[in-house]
Write a protein that holds these residues in place. Structure first.
Motif, mmCIF file in Angstrom:
data_model
loop_
_atom_site.group_PDB
_atom_site.id
_atom_site.type_symbol
_atom_site.label_atom_id
_atom_site.label_comp_id
_atom_site.label_asym_id
_atom_site.label_seq_id
_atom_site.Cartn_x
_atom_site.Cartn_y
_atom_site.Cartn_z
ATOM 1 N N HIS A 245 43.497 48.470 -7.096
ATOM 2 C CA HIS A 245 43.683 46.132 -6.576
ATOM 3 C C HIS A 245 42.034 45.799 -6.209
ATOM 4 O O HIS A 245 41.556 46.196 -5.250
ATOM 5 C CB HIS A 245 44.199 45.808 -5.243
ATOM 6 N N ASP A 249 45.177 40.498 -0.983
ATOM 7 C CA ASP A 249 46.144 40.074 -1.637
ATOM 8 C C ASP A 249 46.781 40.656 -2.890
ATOM 9 O O ASP A 249 48.127 40.841 -2.322
ATOM 10 C CB ASP A 249 46.109 38.247 -2.035
ATOM 11 N N ALA A 250 46.350 40.692 -3.624
ATOM 12 C CA ALA A 250 46.897 42.154 -4.623
ATOM 13 C C ALA A 250 47.430 43.177 -3.646
ATOM 14 O O ALA A 250 48.834 43.634 -4.200
ATOM 15 C CB ALA A 250 45.605 42.205 -5.839
ATOM 16 N N GLU A 252 48.174 44.169 -0.985
ATOM 17 C CA GLU A 252 49.596 43.319 0.029
ATOM 18 C C GLU A 252 50.877 42.911 -1.137
ATOM 19 O O GLU A 252 51.883 43.452 -0.465
ATOM 20 C CB GLU A 252 50.034 42.157 0.606
ATOM 21 N N ALA A 253 50.679 42.422 -2.089
ATOM 22 C CA ALA A 253 51.683 42.055 -2.798
ATOM 23 C C ALA A 253 52.237 43.657 -3.486
ATOM 24 O O ALA A 253 53.516 43.403 -3.622
ATOM 25 C CB ALA A 253 51.130 41.497 -3.880
ATOM 26 N N ARG A 254 51.487 44.609 -3.783
ATOM 27 C CA ARG A 254 52.313 46.153 -4.175
ATOM 28 C C ARG A 254 52.727 46.316 -3.008
ATOM 29 O O ARG A 254 53.627 46.826 -2.896
ATOM 30 C CB ARG A 254 50.676 46.546 -4.571
ATOM 31 N N LEU A 256 54.214 45.264 -0.976
ATOM 32 C CA LEU A 256 55.370 44.923 -1.261
ATOM 33 C C LEU A 256 57.222 45.246 -1.962
ATOM 34 O O LEU A 256 57.860 44.831 -1.985
ATOM 35 C CB LEU A 256 55.737 43.071 -0.892
ATOM 36 N N GLU A 257 55.672 45.461 -3.403
ATOM 37 C CA GLU A 257 56.823 45.381 -4.466
ATOM 38 C C GLU A 257 57.540 46.932 -4.585
ATOM 39 O O GLU A 257 58.793 46.741 -4.556
ATOM 40 C CB GLU A 257 55.505 45.554 -5.691
#
Length: 540
Positions: A245, A249-250, A252-254, A256-257
Motif C-alpha cells: 500500500h 489511508d490505503a 487502514e482501508a485494507r 478494515l476490509e
C-alpha cells in the motif's frame, strides 16, 4: 472439520476458533503459506542497515541449548508475506502470521520515519486484535481458564490441547467481538491523532503498546526502508493488489476490509499473487540483501538475476535464479547457496531447508547424541531436516522422537534423555509452593510439568558419560525444571515408575499407590521434593 491444506500451517491451529478459520480460508484464497523458522537461515545484513547503539534491535547469535533465538525486529518484516512457523511458539501464532500477510504493508520512497512507525503500527493492529480478542471467541480452553481470555505471557498446555480439538462456539460471541472491535477502533483513532499532531500517540492494552512497537520497528529497519534496494524491491515485485500500500489511508482501508471479512464474512479481495510469486519475492529480497554488499562483476551478476526473477516470478524463474546464483558463487566470494536458498519452505530441486543450521541445533541440544552418531551425524541430520514436520515441539524432542521411530537404539534413548534435560518444563509453582503437608483428602497426583523418562539402559551412567558404551538398565527418572532454572532429576525404582505412570490416567490414594508399587518411603521422598502433590489443599 475444514481441511485448509496451507503449507506450513497445521490445520488444527486454524480450526481452533471461528476467527482463525476465517483467516485460514482467506489465506488459502490468497495463496499464503508458512516458513519453518529453524530451517530458514537469516542472512547477514549490510552494515548500513543495522542501527548503531541499539543492541536491543540486533540480530540473534545462534542456537542456545536447542533453541534458536528470534530477533524481534530483524527476523520479522511486514514486507515479507510468508508467515513464520517457530516451533517453540504457541498455536495462536499461525493465524496471527497469516493475518499479517493478508493485511500487507505500507511503504513509499523517501517517507519519513514517522510514516514507517505508523505503517508498522497499522499493520500490527488487526493481528493483535485477532490474538487478544477475536481468536478468543469460540475458543476452547481448559477448565481453569475457560472464559478468561488470553493468557498473556503465561502458557497452559491444557489450553493448547483443548483448543486443538476445534472451536466450541461461533465468532458472534459478543464479549470478545465487541471488545476487539473497540480495541481496534481506539488503535486506529490513535493513529489518526498521531498523524494530525505529528507525534506518536500511545494506546495501551495492559503492557502492550503498539506505538512503541511501531517506533522500534522503524528504528530497526530505518536503513533498510530508506535503501535503494527497498525501492527496487517494491517497484519490481509488488504489482497492484499484491500486499503493498502506498499510503497509510490505503493500509487502514485494507485493515478494515480484512476485519469485516473475518468477523462477518464480508467480501475481501484476495492478494494478487501466487505461491510462486511469494517465493520469488522472498528470494529476490535475499539476493538484494547480498547485492547491497557486493561490488564489481559479482554485483552486476546479482543485478541481472534480480531483474530476471522480476520478469518471471514463477517456478521456472526460481530455478533460473538458483542456477544463476550457483554460477556466480563459483566465480566470486558470495554467501553459500545452501544458506541463500534456505528459506524454510520447499523450493524447486529439493532446496529450501538448511540441514547445516538444523545440525547445529541438534548438536547444541543433544551433544551426547550428536557425538554418538559420529561420522554419520551430518547425513542423519540432513535426512531428519528433509522429513521434519511443522509441530510445536522443541528441536531436541522432535529429533529424539524421529530417531525412536527409526529404531535407532540406544541413540534414541540417549536423545530422549538429553531432550528431557535440555527442554525440561517448569514444575508447577502452585504445587511447589503449597507442598504436601496440608493435603485435603487422600488423592495424589504428579506436579505439573514433570516428565517420566524410562529406558532399558543405565541413563544415570549416560548422563555422566554420554558417549560411553551404554550399560544395561533399566532406569527411570522424573525430570522437571525448578523456578531457579535448575533441572530437577529424581530417580525411581521400576515399580515406582509403573505407579507414577499410572497417575497419567488420574489421581490415586495412598492405598492405591502402595498397591501399585509406590511404597511409603518413596511416596514421602517424592512429596518432600514437591513432585507428588495432593489434588487439593486445606485452607483451615
Amino acid at each position: 472439520m475444514d481441511t485448509l491444506d496451507i503449507p506450513g500451517a497445521p490445520n488444527h491451529e486454524l480450526t481452533r476458533s471461528p476467527a482463525a478459520l476465517a483467516v485460514g480460508r482467506l489465506a488459502r484464497t490468497s495463496g499464503l503459506f508458512m516458513a519453518h523458522f529453524e530451517h530458514r537461515v537469516q542472512l547477514e545484513l549490510p552494515e548500513a542497515w543495522v542501527p548503531e547503539g541499539r543492541p536491543d534491535l540486533g540480530v540473534s547469535e545462534g542456537w542456545r541449548g536447542g533453541v534458536l533465538p528470534e530477533s524481534k525486529y530483524h527476523a520479522f518484516r511486514h514486507d515479507l508475506l510468508v508467515g513464520s512457523f517457530n516451533p517453540p511458539h504457541r498455536a495462536k501464532w499461525t493465524a496471527h502470521e497469516l493475518c499479517h500477510g493478508l493485511v500487507g504493508f505500507a511503504w513509499r520512497p523517501g517517507a519519513p520515519l514517522l510514516f514507517h512507525a505508523l505503517a508498522a503500527r497499522l499493520a500490527e493492529a488487526l493481528p493483535v486484535a485477532l490474538w487478544y480478542f477475536f481468536d478468543e471467541a469460540g475458543l476452547a480452553r481448559c477448565r481453569d481458564h475457560a472464559g478468561q481470555g488470553p493468557l498473556w505471557g503465561d502458557f497452559c498446555a491444557d489450553c493448547e490441547a483443548a483448543a486443538s480439538d476445534g472451536a466450541v462456539g461461533d465468532a458472534s460471541d459478543p464479549r470478545w467481538i465487541v471488545e476487539g472491535r473497540a480495541f481496534l477502533q481506539r488503535e486506529l483513532t490513535a493513529v489518526t491523532r498521531s498523524r494530525r499532531l505529528g507525534r506518536p500517540i500511545s494506546h495501551r492494552l495492559a503492557t502492550l503498546d503498539l506505538a512503541s512497537d511501531g517506533l522500534a520497528y522503524a528504528a530497526a529497519h530505518a536503513g533498510r526502508l530508506a535503501s535503494p534496494e527497498m525501492e527496487r524491491f517494491v517497484a519490481q515485485f509488488f504489482p497492484p493488489g499484491a500486499g503493498h500500500h502506498d499510503s497509510l489511508d490505503a493500509l487502514e482501508a485494507r485493515v478494515l476490509e480484512v476485519t469485516e471479512a473475518i468477523l462477518s464474512g464480508a467480501p475481501c479481495a484476495p492478494l494478487a499473487t501466487t505461491p510462486a510469486r511469494l517465493a520469488a519475492q522472498d528470494v529476490a529480497w535475499r539476493l538484494l540483501t547480498i547485492l547491497a554488499q557486493a561490488e564489481g562483476e559479482a554485483a552486476d551478476g546479482l543485478d541481472a538475476l534480480v531483474d530476471a526473477l522480476a520478469a518471471a516470478p514463477t517456478e521456472t524463474g526460481l530455478v533460473a535464479a538458483m542456477r544463476g546464483y550457483d554460477a556466480l558463487h563459483a566465480d566470486y566470494e558470495l554467501p553459500e547457496p545452501d544458506d541463500v536458498f534456505a528459506v524454510g519452505y520447499a523450493l524447486p530441486g529439493g532446496a529450501g531447508r538448511s540441514a547445516r543450521q538444523v545440525a547445529e541445533g541438534i548438536a547444541s541440544a543433544l551433544p551426547g547424541t550428536w557425538a554418538r552418531l559420529g561420522r554419520a551425524a551430518d547425513e542423519v541430520a540432513a535426512t531428519f531436516t528433509a522429513q521434519d514436520a511443522f509441530v510445536r515441539q522443541p528441536l531436541g524432542r522432535r529429533f529424539a522422537g524421529w530417531l525412536g521411530a527409526r529404531g535407532a537404539d540406544p541413540e534414541a534413548d540417549v536423545a530422549r534423555w538429553e531432550a528431557a534435560l535440555v527442554h525440561a518444563a517448569p514444575v508447577d509453582l502452585v504445587a511447589r509452593t503449597l507442598g504436601s503437608a496440608d493435603a485435603r483428602g487422600d488423592a495424589w497426583r504428579l506436579a505439573g510439568g514433570l516428565e517420566l523418562v524410562r529406558s532399558p539402559w543405565d541413563l544415570g551412567a549416560l548422563s555422566e558419560a554420554p558417549t560411553a558404551r551404554p550399560r544395561p538398565g533399566p532406569s527411570s527418572f522424573l525430570v522437571g525444571r525448578e523456578a531457579s532454572g535448575e533441572v530437577l532429576v529424581a530417580e525411581l525404582s521400576e515399580a515406582a515408575a509403573d505407579a507414577v505412570a499410572s497417575l497419567s490416567s488420574g489421581p490415586a490414594s495412598d492405598a492405591e499407590l502402595d498397591a501399585r508399587g509406590l511404597g511409603a518411603d518413596e511416596r514421602q521422598h517424592l512429596r518432600e521434593l514437591g513432585l507428588l502433590v495432593p489434588l487439593a489443599w486445606r485452607e483451615a
